[in-house]
Design a protein around this motif. Structure first.
Motif, mmCIF file in Angstrom:
data_model
loop_
_atom_site.group_PDB
_atom_site.id
_atom_site.type_symbol
_atom_site.label_atom_id
_atom_site.label_comp_id
_atom_site.label_asym_id
_atom_site.label_seq_id
_atom_site.Cartn_x
_atom_site.Cartn_y
_atom_site.Cartn_z
ATOM 1 N N GLY A 55 27.817 20.256 -1.089
ATOM 2 C CA GLY A 55 26.559 20.092 -0.380
ATOM 3 C C GLY A 55 25.842 21.412 -0.176
ATOM 4 N N ARG A 56 26.603 22.454 0.168
ATOM 5 C CA ARG A 56 25.985 23.767 0.368
ATOM 6 C C ARG A 56 25.393 24.292 -0.936
ATOM 7 N NH1 ARG A 56 30.522 24.011 3.754
ATOM 8 N NH2 ARG A 56 31.814 25.122 2.228
ATOM 9 N N ASN A 57 26.094 24.058 -2.034
ATOM 10 C CA ASN A 57 25.572 24.510 -3.319
ATOM 11 C C ASN A 57 24.385 23.672 -3.790
ATOM 12 O OD1 ASN A 57 27.242 26.675 -3.482
ATOM 13 N ND2 ASN A 57 28.483 25.928 -5.178
ATOM 14 N N VAL A 58 24.366 22.394 -3.426
ATOM 15 C CA VAL A 58 23.197 21.578 -3.730
ATOM 16 C C VAL A 58 21.975 22.155 -3.019
ATOM 17 C CG1 VAL A 58 22.099 19.342 -3.267
ATOM 18 C CG2 VAL A 58 24.361 19.426 -4.330
ATOM 19 N N ALA A 59 22.152 22.568 -1.764
ATOM 20 C CA ALA A 59 21.045 23.182 -1.016
ATOM 21 C C ALA A 59 20.584 24.461 -1.708
ATOM 22 C CB ALA A 59 21.478 23.466 0.423
ATOM 23 N N ARG A 60 21.531 25.256 -2.204
ATOM 24 C CA ARG A 60 21.177 26.480 -2.937
ATOM 25 C C ARG A 60 20.438 26.144 -4.229
ATOM 26 N NH1 ARG A 60 26.353 29.420 -4.391
ATOM 27 N NH2 ARG A 60 24.842 30.847 -5.390
ATOM 28 N N ALA A 61 20.904 25.098 -4.907
ATOM 29 C CA ALA A 61 20.258 24.698 -6.158
ATOM 30 C C ALA A 61 18.824 24.249 -5.907
ATOM 31 C CB ALA A 61 21.059 23.579 -6.823
ATOM 32 N N VAL A 62 18.618 23.460 -4.859
ATOM 33 C CA VAL A 62 17.268 23.003 -4.516
ATOM 34 C C VAL A 62 16.378 24.200 -4.213
ATOM 35 C CG1 VAL A 62 15.902 21.732 -2.803
ATOM 36 C CG2 VAL A 62 18.002 20.733 -3.734
ATOM 37 N N GLU A 63 16.931 25.188 -3.511
ATOM 38 C CA GLU A 63 16.169 26.398 -3.192
ATOM 39 C C GLU A 63 15.736 27.123 -4.460
ATOM 40 O OE1 GLU A 63 14.315 28.849 -0.499
ATOM 41 O OE2 GLU A 63 15.597 27.163 0.060
ATOM 42 N N ARG A 64 16.672 27.289 -5.415
ATOM 43 C CA ARG A 64 16.357 27.950 -6.686
ATOM 44 C C ARG A 64 15.305 27.170 -7.469
ATOM 45 N NH1 ARG A 64 19.692 31.947 -9.202
ATOM 46 N NH2 ARG A 64 20.756 33.089 -7.530
ATOM 47 N N MET A 65 15.481 25.871 -7.519
ATOM 48 C CA MET A 65 14.559 25.042 -8.299
ATOM 49 C C MET A 65 13.170 24.998 -7.672
ATOM 50 S SD MET A 65 17.334 22.031 -9.132
ATOM 51 C CE MET A 65 16.404 21.018 -10.291
ATOM 52 N N ALA A 66 13.113 24.967 -6.356
ATOM 53 C CA ALA A 66 11.823 24.936 -5.665
ATOM 54 C C ALA A 66 11.060 26.246 -5.869
ATOM 55 C CB ALA A 66 12.023 24.665 -4.183
ATOM 56 N N ALA A 67 11.800 27.347 -5.978
ATOM 57 C CA ALA A 67 11.168 28.660 -6.152
ATOM 58 C C ALA A 67 10.846 28.966 -7.603
ATOM 59 C CB ALA A 67 12.084 29.747 -5.585
ATOM 60 N N CYS A 68 11.267 28.111 -8.515
ATOM 61 C CA CYS A 68 11.069 28.345 -9.951
ATOM 62 C C CYS A 68 9.578 28.394 -10.280
ATOM 63 C CB CYS A 68 11.755 27.237 -10.757
ATOM 64 S SG CYS A 68 11.501 27.361 -12.529
ATOM 65 N N GLU A 69 9.155 29.442 -10.968
ATOM 66 C CA GLU A 69 7.746 29.588 -11.344
ATOM 67 C C GLU A 69 7.454 28.977 -12.708
ATOM 68 O OE1 GLU A 69 6.770 33.697 -11.114
ATOM 69 O OE2 GLU A 69 7.078 33.827 -8.943
ATOM 70 N N GLY A 70 8.510 28.629 -13.437
ATOM 71 C CA GLY A 70 8.341 27.996 -14.737
ATOM 72 C C GLY A 70 8.762 26.550 -14.691
ATOM 73 N N ARG A 71 9.688 26.189 -15.586
ATOM 74 C CA ARG A 71 10.175 24.813 -15.644
ATOM 75 C C ARG A 71 11.692 24.780 -15.446
ATOM 76 N NH1 ARG A 71 8.557 24.091 -21.528
ATOM 77 N NH2 ARG A 71 9.270 26.242 -21.340
ATOM 78 N N ILE A 72 12.172 23.604 -15.102
ATOM 79 C CA ILE A 72 13.614 23.382 -15.063
ATOM 80 C C ILE A 72 14.020 22.944 -16.474
ATOM 81 C CG2 ILE A 72 15.521 22.206 -13.938
ATOM 82 C CD1 ILE A 72 13.766 23.948 -12.071
ATOM 83 N N ILE A 73 14.835 23.758 -17.131
ATOM 84 C CA ILE A 73 15.317 23.448 -18.473
ATOM 85 C C ILE A 73 16.648 22.709 -18.332
ATOM 86 C CG2 ILE A 73 16.025 24.370 -20.700
ATOM 87 C CD1 ILE A 73 13.056 24.802 -20.064
ATOM 88 N N VAL A 74 16.644 21.434 -18.641
ATOM 89 C CA VAL A 74 17.842 20.608 -18.463
ATOM 90 C C VAL A 74 18.506 20.439 -19.819
ATOM 91 C CG1 VAL A 74 18.763 18.531 -17.388
ATOM 92 C CG2 VAL A 74 16.515 19.381 -16.708
#
Length: 332
Positions: free
Chosen positions: A42-61
């Motif tokens: 859960g803590r890492n999910v919160a970190r992931a959301v933070e990184r993704m929200a701050a992304c200035e480009g795209r999420i490459i899946v």
């Protein structure tokens, strides 16, 4: 005529039992995932959301095999909910598709084992150019787990497949955590139904997300009569407009009541034609605002068992919406 009950054959019963076992196994896997979210995951999910929200480009899946199929779905869900995203096939990455990844992007890589060799070029490229990597895997010490800036380690999952080989429960966990990330980002961005409609203009979903103002009748089409109007004139207005309803307005132009076919029938023996509209109308009519989505109008009509709604701006009637309008638009 008697009804013959068809009993399932032994083969049918086996198929049903197998289906139930599969659902049960996947339900257990989702339960384990939910439990894990109360810990380090859960803590890492919160970190992931933070990184993704701050992304200035795209999420490459990205992902290979079944993880690739799940990756493509996660990418589509992210994009449709306001997070720019793109699926990059790992096998194509080293043949030119690495050019799709920029330093402003974030990589979301999926591999249950964490050892999919096809991911190596993307991980090396990300490290070289400082692209953040979020991993969805089941093994923290795998190549993918070690390479990730934010590892999302999923709990051990027993596959529904009796051989324990075909990705079933594991795929459900990957899909669920991907949906969780997308929804968390949606909520963080304050994504609304208006935004959703921008990305979903087609099909029935697009129809349900149209606004009432796009479907309503307005101007001279709206059946209205002021208080004091004699019912002989009101019935003519109702008939001419063809909606089976008439709105009654007060001295300020606000909607104060409605007259329906049912109201007319209830007053047939009261010298109906000589009455005024306020003697026949029903007060507190159901209304809706023009900026509401069409599906909400449908819910109001169904809940109140009515076929038409007056559209109001404050108390002032600006339009009328009929069930037939929703049918024509494909909302129903």
């Amino acid at each position: 005529m008697s009804v013959v009950e068809l009993r399932p054959s032994p083969a049918d019963r086996d198929a049903i039992a197998s289906a139930i076992r599969t659902i049960q196994a996947e339900t257990v896997a989702l339960g384990a995932l939910e439990k894990a979210l109360n810990g380090p995951l859960g803590r890492n999910v919160a970190r992931a959301v933070e990184r993704m929200a701050a992304c200035e480009g795209r999420i490459i899946v990205t992902g290979m095999g079944k993880s690739g199929h799940i990756s493509a779905k996660i990418s589509a869900t992210l994009a449709s909910t306001g997070t720019p995203a793109q699926f990059v096939h790992p096998a194509e990455a080293s043949h030119g598709d690495l050019g799709m990844i920029t330093a402003k992007d974030v990589v979301l890589a999926l591999s249950w084992s964490g050892e999919s060799k096809e991911l190596a070029p993307i991980l090396a490229y990300a490290k070289r150019f400082g692209v953040a990597v979020i991993a969805i895997t089941s093994r923290a010490k795998s190549a993918l787990g070690r390479a990730a800036d934010v590892p999302l380690i999923l709990p051990a999952s027993k596959e529904a497949c009796p051989l324990g080989l075909a990705p079933t429960s594991s795929a459900i966990q990957q899909l669920a955590i991907g949906d969780a990330l997308a929804v968390a980002l949606l909520e963080r961005r304050g994504f609304t139904s208006d935004d959703f409609h921008v990305f979903h203009p087609g099909g029935r979903l697009g129809a349900r997300l149209q606004f009432v103002r796009d479907l309503m009748h307005e101007g001279a089409e709206v059946p209205l009569a002021p208080r004091g109007t004699r019912m002989s004139d009101a019935i003519l207005a109702m008939t001419n407009k063809g909606f089976g309803i008439l709105g009654v307005t007060d001295e300020n132009g606000g909607l104060c009541g409605v007259i329906t076919d049912g109201d007319l029938r209830r007053h047939l023996h009261d010298g109906l034609l000589a009455l005024t509209v306020e003697s026949v109308m029903s007060g507190a009519p159901k209304t809706i605002e023009p900026g509401v989505v069409a599906s909400a109008a449908l819910d109001v009509m169904n809940g109140a068992k009515i076929s038409a709604l007056f559209v109001v701006d404050g108390k002032r009637p600006v339009g009328i919406l009929h069930m037939h309008d929703l049918l024509r638009a494909g909302v129903v």
